[in-house]
Design a protein around this motif. Structure first.
Motif, PDB file in Angstrom:
ATOM      1  N   TYR A 256       0.852  -1.042   0.443  1.00 44.36           N
ATOM      2  CA  TYR A 256       0.017  -0.382  -0.361  1.00 44.36           C
ATOM      3  C   TYR A 256       0.787   1.411  -0.063  1.00 44.36           C
ATOM      4  CZ  TYR A 256      -2.966  -3.379   1.164  1.00 44.36           C
ATOM      5  OH  TYR A 256      -3.864  -4.560   1.174  1.00 44.36           O
TER       6      TYR A 256
ATOM      7  N   LYS B 145      -4.426  -1.451  -4.858  1.00 41.26           N
ATOM      8  CA  LYS B 145      -4.908  -1.387  -3.433  1.00 41.26           C
ATOM      9  C   LYS B 145      -6.454  -2.091  -2.766  1.00 41.26           C
ATOM     10  CE  LYS B 145      -0.403   1.654  -3.633  1.00 41.26           C
ATOM     11  NZ  LYS B 145       0.051   2.661  -3.443  1.00 41.26           N
ATOM     12  N   LEU B 146      -6.929  -0.575  -3.402  1.00 45.61           N
ATOM     13  CA  LEU B 146      -8.322  -1.387  -2.840  1.00 45.61           C
ATOM     14  C   LEU B 146      -8.608  -2.684  -2.542  1.00 45.61           C
ATOM     15  CD1 LEU B 146     -10.203   0.291  -1.808  1.00 45.61           C
ATOM     16  CD2 LEU B 146     -12.027   0.540  -3.933  1.00 45.61           C
TER      17      LEU B 146
ATOM     18  N   THR C 282      -3.816   2.138  -7.486  1.00 42.28           N
ATOM     19  CA  THR C 282      -4.835   2.634  -6.831  1.00 42.28           C
ATOM     20  C   THR C 282      -6.249   1.656  -6.527  1.00 42.28           C
ATOM     21  OG1 THR C 282      -5.074   4.990  -6.179  1.00 42.28           O
ATOM     22  CG2 THR C 282      -6.999   3.953  -5.921  1.00 42.28           C
TER      23      THR C 282
ATOM     24  N   LEU D 275      -9.516  -4.841   0.734  1.00 43.33           N
ATOM     25  CA  LEU D 275     -10.989  -5.613   0.979  1.00 43.33           C
ATOM     26  C   LEU D 275     -10.309  -6.850   1.464  1.00 43.33           C
ATOM     27  CD1 LEU D 275     -13.132  -4.060  -1.307  1.00 43.33           C
ATOM     28  CD2 LEU D 275     -13.129  -2.842   0.852  1.00 43.33           C
TER      29      LEU D 275
END
Length: 234
Positions: free
Chosen positions: A122, A132-133, A129, A137
């Protein structure tokens, strides 16, 4: 049995242990097998056989794949011996997550080949991005499942004083060995990066061999422990 309305526990978790059970043959055999494995790994490292060390510690080596199948089998054994309930379902889920971890599913191409379980995933710029999201999760789901599974069962384990039973003491041993395997996993990198004292070849080989050896020994021990628990319940 102290039953609680609306809740069901495996029989081995339903009975409190008020006295310490004597040391069992299973515990003696386990310690003997563990000692034999350690001596075998030490002998390999001291022999200087790099080819053998590389084979045993490789991602496609026998220890790695034995560990994968053992964690998978453990999930099946937990459900088969304990029945379907919150305790066993959570433990089976944790076992499957450990199996996935051994298969390196946490660093597949969708995550740019970088582990989404590490902070650097991260912090860096190797992934987008969106990656990373998505990784975050999934990481939260993994962490939540592991914490719930281990926490829920550990509380029941401690509350019932099951560590006084032979199979319970083996579970404690397995937990300690799992933590120790992670220490061996990080030891070479920590010594080199944090303390600027890189380990020599033999010490590094010892660390990697024991990491893989313990990661294989732990699920096999837990499978045997589940079987031992059913014998005590009969």
């Amino acid at each position: 049995m102290n039953a609680v309305p609306g809740r069901s526990l495996p029989s081995s978790l339903s009975l409190s242990s008020h006295t310490w059970a004597p040391i069992s043959r299973a515990e003696i055999v386990t310690v003997a097998l563990l000692a034999a494995m350690v001596l075998w790994l030490v002998a390999i490292a001291l022999s200087g056989d790099q080819a053998m060390v590389d084979w045993l510690t490789s991602e496609d080596g026998p220890l790695e794949w034995t560990s994968v199948f053992a964690w998978l089998l453990l999930a099946v054994v937990v459900l088969a011996t304990g029945g379907l309930n919150r305790h066993t379902l959570l433990l089976a889920a944790v076992s499957l997550l450990f199996c996935a971890r051994e298969l390196d599913l946490h660093k597949q191409a969708v995550f740019g080949g970088v582990s989404f379980l590490k902070i650097n995933f991260y912090r860096g710029h190797e992934v987008t991005t969106l990656q990373k999201l998505l990784g975050g999760l999934i990481a939260l789901g993994v962490l939540g499942t592991v914490l719930a599974g281990l926490g829920y069962n550990t509380l029941a384990f401690l509350r019932r004083r099951l560590y006084r039973q032979p199979w319970g003491r083996l579970v404690v041993l397995a937990g300690g060995l799992l933590v120790l395997s992670k220490v061996f996993d990080r030891l070479p990198a920590v010594m080199a990066d944090e303390y600027h004292r890189p380990l020599g070849w033999t010490a590094t080989a010892l660390s990697h061999l024991h990491e893989e050896g313990l990661e294989t020994f732990v699920p096999l021990l837990l499978i045997a422990t589940a079987w031992l628990r059913t014998r005590m319940d009969d």
